[in-house]
Write a protein that holds these residues in place. Structure first.
Motif, short mmCIF file in Angstrom:
data_model
loop_
_atom_site.label_atom_id
_atom_site.label_comp_id
_atom_site.label_asym_id
_atom_site.label_seq_id
_atom_site.Cartn_x
_atom_site.Cartn_y
_atom_site.Cartn_z
N ALA A 99 0.90 -1.14 0.14
CA ALA A 99 -0.04 0.04 -0.06
C ALA A 99 0.68 1.36 -0.03
CB ALA A 99 -0.95 -0.01 1.02
N ALA A 100 2.08 0.96 0.53
CA ALA A 100 2.88 2.27 0.62
C ALA A 100 3.56 2.64 -0.49
CB ALA A 100 3.94 2.18 1.91
N GLY A 101 3.76 1.37 -1.54
CA GLY A 101 4.36 1.67 -2.79
C GLY A 101 6.07 1.49 -2.25
N GLY A 102 6.50 0.81 -3.49
CA GLY A 102 7.94 0.27 -3.18
C GLY A 102 8.19 -1.13 -4.06
N ASP A 103 9.42 -1.68 -3.60
CA ASP A 103 9.59 -3.01 -4.13
C ASP A 103 8.96 -4.01 -3.11
OD1 ASP A 103 10.50 -5.18 -5.41
OD2 ASP A 103 12.56 -4.45 -5.59
N THR A 104 7.61 -4.22 -3.37
CA THR A 104 7.13 -5.49 -2.62
C THR A 104 7.60 -6.84 -2.81
OG1 THR A 104 5.02 -4.19 -2.55
CG2 THR A 104 4.95 -6.42 -1.74
N GLY A 105 8.09 -7.08 -3.78
CA GLY A 105 8.96 -8.46 -4.16
C GLY A 105 10.03 -8.49 -3.54
N ALA A 106 10.87 -7.50 -3.48
CA ALA A 106 12.10 -7.62 -2.36
C ALA A 106 11.77 -7.83 -1.04
CB ALA A 106 12.96 -6.24 -2.67
#
Length: 196
Positions: A99-106
């Protein structure tokens, strides 16, 4: 652009063994990935699966051979001595980070590696905060995302059951309604995305 719902549990060694292949495949095909962590034990109960402690010894023995075999094949370290832990806190962190945004996969890979490469307890607040920070997220998401995380975690389970999910990792391509279960089906997902 294809959209993929990725159903996972941070206590699944099979999700760990997927590594970064999903993200690489999605990038190759311009697909988006929505990470949907869920309660895998509740999913088993809802879809006719068997919780690990109730599985036949033959299934458990095969799993004990197959996991290291795949780890060696993929060149990934794998600890087989981890015990069951509560997946909810790490799942809430994944939901908050997405939800915050960024590299969720990492973050997902970091939590899975903390568990299955390092043998750390990903239910512990300190471990979650460390992995959030190492993945480029505010460690405070471990606290701020609890309420929304709990709600979304429950909705992810309902959504999974409605989508025909019965295990993890599970990849559902929304555009074509194609489903792929298991890290060993990622090549088929790659091939399918190439046809869209």
């Amino acid at each position: 652009m294809a959209a993929i719902d990725y159903y996972l549990s941070p206590i699944s060694p099979w999700a760990y063994l997927a590594g970064e292949r999903l993200e690489n495949i999605a990038q190759k095909h311009g697909a988006t990935v929505t990470y949907r962590p869920l309660d895998i034990m509740a999913l088993f109960d809802r879809t006719g699966g068997t919780r690990p402690e109730s599985r036949h010894p033959a299934r458990l023995a095969y799993r004990a051979q197959e996991l290291p075999r795949w780890a060696e094949h993929l060149g990934m370290p794998l600890r087989m001595d981890v015990t069951l832990t509560n997946p909810a806190p790490a799942s809430y962190a994944i939901i908050a980070a997405q939800a915050a945004g960024g590299d969720t996969g990492a973050l997902v890979r970091g939590l899975l590696a903390a568990r299955f490469a390092d043998g750390r307890d990903i239910a512990e607040d300190g471990v979650i905060r460390e992995v959030l920070a190492a993945s480029g997220f505010d460690p405070g998401l471990a606290d701020s995302g609890l309420f929304v995380g709990a709600e979304t975690y429950g909705r992810n389970l309902e959504r999974a059951v409605e989508a025909g999910v019965f295990g993890v990792p599970f990849y559902h391509v929304l555009d074509s309604d194609q489903r792929f279960w298991g890290q060993d089906r990622l090549d088929f997902l790659d091939r399918h995305l190439g046809t869209l």
